[in-house]
Design a protein around this motif. Sequence first.
Motif, PDB file in Angstrom:
ATOM      1  N   GLY A  18       0.777  -1.231   0.000  1.00  0.00           N
ATOM      2  CA  GLY A  18       0.000   0.000   0.000  1.00  0.00           C
ATOM      3  C   GLY A  18       0.803   1.273   0.000  1.00  0.00           C
ATOM      4  O   GLY A  18       0.240   2.370   0.095  1.00  0.00           O
ATOM      5  N   MET A  19       2.123   1.176  -0.111  1.00  0.00           N
ATOM      6  CA  MET A  19       2.976   2.354  -0.027  1.00  0.00           C
ATOM      7  C   MET A  19       3.161   3.059  -1.368  1.00  0.00           C
ATOM      8  O   MET A  19       3.740   4.135  -1.431  1.00  0.00           O
ATOM      9  CB  MET A  19       4.343   1.968   0.537  1.00  0.00           C
ATOM     10  N   GLY A  20       2.710   2.456  -2.459  1.00  0.00           N
ATOM     11  CA  GLY A  20       2.835   3.101  -3.757  1.00  0.00           C
ATOM     12  C   GLY A  20       4.050   2.673  -4.556  1.00  0.00           C
ATOM     13  O   GLY A  20       4.506   3.416  -5.431  1.00  0.00           O
ATOM     14  N   LYS A  21       4.561   1.488  -4.279  1.00  0.00           N
ATOM     15  CA  LYS A  21       5.725   0.989  -5.031  1.00  0.00           C
ATOM     16  C   LYS A  21       5.392   0.833  -6.516  1.00  0.00           C
ATOM     17  O   LYS A  21       6.139   1.266  -7.393  1.00  0.00           O
ATOM     18  CB  LYS A  21       6.187  -0.358  -4.455  1.00  0.00           C
ATOM     19  N   THR A  22       4.241   0.210  -6.774  1.00  0.00           N
ATOM     20  CA  THR A  22       3.816   0.009  -8.162  1.00  0.00           C
ATOM     21  C   THR A  22       3.542   1.346  -8.843  1.00  0.00           C
ATOM     22  O   THR A  22       3.915   1.558 -10.004  1.00  0.00           O
ATOM     23  CB  THR A  22       2.550  -0.869  -8.202  1.00  0.00           C
ATOM     24  N   THR A  23       2.908   2.262  -8.138  1.00  0.00           N
ATOM     25  CA  THR A  23       2.617   3.589  -8.692  1.00  0.00           C
ATOM     26  C   THR A  23       3.894   4.310  -9.072  1.00  0.00           C
ATOM     27  O   THR A  23       3.986   4.931 -10.140  1.00  0.00           O
ATOM     28  CB  THR A  23       1.814   4.416  -7.674  1.00  0.00           C
ATOM     29  N   LEU A  24       4.909   4.235  -8.199  1.00  0.00           N
ATOM     30  CA  LEU A  24       6.189   4.882  -8.481  1.00  0.00           C
ATOM     31  C   LEU A  24       6.868   4.246  -9.688  1.00  0.00           C
ATOM     32  O   LEU A  24       7.377   4.947 -10.581  1.00  0.00           O
ATOM     33  CB  LEU A  24       7.089   4.794  -7.248  1.00  0.00           C
ATOM     34  N   LEU A 141       3.913   9.158   3.421  1.00  0.00           N
ATOM     35  CA  LEU A 141       3.747  10.541   2.988  1.00  0.00           C
ATOM     36  C   LEU A 141       3.748  11.468   4.191  1.00  0.00           C
ATOM     37  O   LEU A 141       3.342  11.095   5.297  1.00  0.00           O
ATOM     38  CB  LEU A 141       2.414  10.700   2.241  1.00  0.00           C
ATOM     39  N   LYS A 142       4.202  12.686   3.979  1.00  0.00           N
ATOM     40  CA  LYS A 142       4.143  13.696   5.027  1.00  0.00           C
ATOM     41  C   LYS A 142       2.700  14.163   5.196  1.00  0.00           C
ATOM     42  O   LYS A 142       1.839  13.910   4.363  1.00  0.00           O
ATOM     43  CB  LYS A 142       5.052  14.867   4.668  1.00  0.00           C
ATOM     44  N   MET A 143       2.449  14.889   6.293  1.00  0.00           N
ATOM     45  CA  MET A 143       1.087  15.297   6.630  1.00  0.00           C
ATOM     46  C   MET A 143       0.431  16.104   5.513  1.00  0.00           C
ATOM     47  O   MET A 143      -0.722  15.862   5.131  1.00  0.00           O
ATOM     48  CB  MET A 143       1.101  16.103   7.932  1.00  0.00           C
ATOM     49  N   GLN A 173      -4.778  10.934  10.274  1.00  0.00           N
ATOM     50  CA  GLN A 173      -4.102  10.344  11.426  1.00  0.00           C
ATOM     51  C   GLN A 173      -4.236   8.826  11.407  1.00  0.00           C
ATOM     52  O   GLN A 173      -3.298   8.092  11.717  1.00  0.00           O
ATOM     53  CB  GLN A 173      -4.695  10.914  12.722  1.00  0.00           C
ATOM     54  N   TYR A 174      -5.396   8.335  11.020  1.00  0.00           N
ATOM     55  CA  TYR A 174      -5.637   6.887  10.953  1.00  0.00           C
ATOM     56  C   TYR A 174      -4.769   6.240   9.875  1.00  0.00           C
ATOM     57  O   TYR A 174      -4.172   5.176  10.083  1.00  0.00           O
ATOM     58  CB  TYR A 174      -7.118   6.623  10.671  1.00  0.00           C
ATOM     59  N   ALA A 175      -4.671   6.874   8.710  1.00  0.00           N
ATOM     60  CA  ALA A 175      -3.940   6.290   7.580  1.00  0.00           C
ATOM     61  C   ALA A 175      -2.435   6.330   7.776  1.00  0.00           C
ATOM     62  O   ALA A 175      -1.710   5.514   7.193  1.00  0.00           O
ATOM     63  CB  ALA A 175      -4.310   7.022   6.291  1.00  0.00           C
ATOM     64  N   ARG A 176      -1.932   7.273   8.577  1.00  0.00           N
ATOM     65  CA  ARG A 176      -0.507   7.343   8.920  1.00  0.00           C
ATOM     66  C   ARG A 176       0.407   7.322   7.693  1.00  0.00           C
ATOM     67  O   ARG A 176       1.419   6.634   7.668  1.00  0.00           O
ATOM     68  CB  ARG A 176      -0.127   6.190   9.848  1.00  0.00           C
ATOM     69  N   GLY A 177       0.033   8.076   6.665  1.00  0.00           N
ATOM     70  CA  GLY A 177       0.940   8.268   5.542  1.00  0.00           C
ATOM     71  C   GLY A 177       0.979   7.148   4.529  1.00  0.00           C
ATOM     72  O   GLY A 177       1.806   7.183   3.612  1.00  0.00           O
ATOM     73  N   VAL A 178       0.113   6.131   4.650  1.00  0.00           N
ATOM     74  CA  VAL A 178       0.089   5.029   3.688  1.00  0.00           C
ATOM     75  C   VAL A 178      -0.834   5.420   2.531  1.00  0.00           C
ATOM     76  O   VAL A 178      -2.049   5.556   2.728  1.00  0.00           O
ATOM     77  CB  VAL A 178      -0.399   3.721   4.343  1.00  0.00           C
ATOM     78  N   PRO A 179      -0.313   5.603   1.322  1.00  0.00           N
ATOM     79  CA  PRO A 179      -1.128   6.097   0.206  1.00  0.00           C
ATOM     80  C   PRO A 179      -2.379   5.268  -0.068  1.00  0.00           C
ATOM     81  O   PRO A 179      -3.454   5.821  -0.318  1.00  0.00           O
ATOM     82  CB  PRO A 179      -0.156   6.051  -0.974  1.00  0.00           C
TER      83      PRO A 179
END
Length: 667
Positions: A18-24, A141-143, A173-179
């Motif tokens: 879910g961090m966006g590896k494929t997207t990148l 991701l940053k806030m 806050q719940y998602a904590r930066g996970v795209p």
Amino acid sequence: MKIGSQEVGVLGIWGKGGMGKTTLARAIFDQFSHQFDSSYFVSNVREESKKIGLTCLLEKTISVLLNDGNLTMIESPNTQRRLRRIRALLVLDDVDTSHQLQYLIEENLLLGPSSKVIITSRDRHVLVSGGVQVVHEVKELKMEESLQLFCWHAFKQAYPKMGYENLSAQAIQYARGVPLAIKVLGLYLNSRSTKAWDSALKKFRKYPHMGIHNVLRVSYDGLDVPEQRIFLDIAFFFRGERKEDIIRVLDACNDFYAYCGIDSLQDKALITISRDNKVEIHDLLQEMAEEIVREEAREHPERRSRLNDVNEIQDVLKNSTGTDAIEGITLNPKEFRNHLHLSADAFKKMSNLRFLRISSKLKGGYTVRFPFGLESFSDELRYFCWEEYLLESLPLGFCAEKLVEIHMVCSNVVKLWDGVQDLMNLKTINLSFSSKLKELPDFSMAQNLEILDLRYCKKLRSIHPSLLSLPKLVSLNLAGCCKLKNLHGDTPLKSLKHLTLTGCIALKEFLVASEEMRILHLNNTSIKTLNLQVGWFNKLEELHIGWRLKSFQINELRSLTSLKIFFLSNFTEGIDKSKLLILFDAWHSLEELHLRRCDVGEIPDNINGLSLLKILSLRRCSLSSLPNSIKHLSKLREIDLGECKQYATTTLVSLKSVTQEAQFQRA
């Protein structure tokens, strides 16, 4: 990875689901693919290799790269020659085994000069073992970035709608930066009312969104059974603990292999290790772990392996419904509204309980109480932590054979147990601030004990002799044990490094030695004559003494050639210049010198030999001057001359001029 380079470059992109590896990887592919002779984005290698096999996947890849739909002999010399002539951009997305890399890249896809290969994976070890030298970690991701991404999916604009600002912040806050989590939440909450948002966010804290959960769970499902158990144990019991402490406890559990297991979890981005070596877990992965355990028996918490929900734990304990399925309990009583009264057999049926942690940080001061006493715990216990334990001893029949750590801070125990127990696995005991503790059991069978913390056990009068003969004891803290009168070991300890006796005001006799001693605190005791046997403290780096001290042997102190910190207070017998001259010639490693409330007539010129000295404290000393040679101490950054009444102001000003870097204190 330079696109114009003649080398065949390989870049790894690594991170949790879910961090966006494929997207990148897709963004890089779309931007640069037109610069290559041929290009191919191989999606979902993990799933495709299961569905059609690696051979078919390889055939498809080579066919696309060579633009040849009739290719049949992928291993023929002609096919390999054609591959080596093309400049290709290849992306292998979601690789999960090093075998995939070896088969696809090393053995069968030998591309031409300037070709580039991008590989995404959740497992860093797969990339590194597959020969990928450059690995890029995709971080949260940053806030500001999170809020913007969320708003585009939730509101179709870059900022929150009026009235949704606080709720948007909660979602971020719940998602904590996970795209992935940010996108899924945004789409789910799109066009819903504020009441629906509030309800959904509360629900997701208890029951994770399955779209997020299923993506994150792929990494967990790829673990072997010991690694899965380690991950769940960390999530429930050891989040934020030091890596070495976790390994020490888990290694005592059968077939866990904690060291390599934790490395594997880190490689798969399921945990992170902070700079101070603490193990951390992302909040979404924490929730995933809790959901995995809930799935064991959703409506029956007593049948689950691990419990950390305060309400579920209260129900199980109050009704004595625990079963042999329960392996661990961590009680976070912040939601307690009253004392928890339990029956004596509350833990009786939990025959496989390995971990028990009950915190003392109770809201309103509420505690766990046993009006009718307590029957014994499981013999499988490895970790026992019960702060503010109210009974005077552990239950009759308590078995500590498999215990690795005992933590009973601020307890009411008078003694732990009677007799001698087999304690070969025991590494740590913390009974600090147990103000009623009067005696310790025989620890002769605790041959692997490393840490013993007995701070402020104010009724403890003596230490069982067995403790001062333990071969692996590294740290012994007896600070504030105000009734302890003597500490006497028959033979030097083999491993003791830290010994703290600060505030043992009744202590008059001290005879403990260790060649491994690094830190020794003897201040605020009733010791009148310092007795440090020459030859047994050669590695000592920190020594604190004083209060009622009347004398010391100069030969003993001069033998402490590794000393970095020397702290002497309230020594009124006088320290003449000749003694300091001898000590300064020996203490070439000294970094801090504290002589407080001492009768020091004069500091000798050879203080300039303390080339590593950073702090010089002479507070409330009878001192009239400092030698000019002090200006040669280039590392000196602080001089404390507070309340040195005889010290002349003109001398102080002169001293400042020759040591500009030092900070002066003179109250």
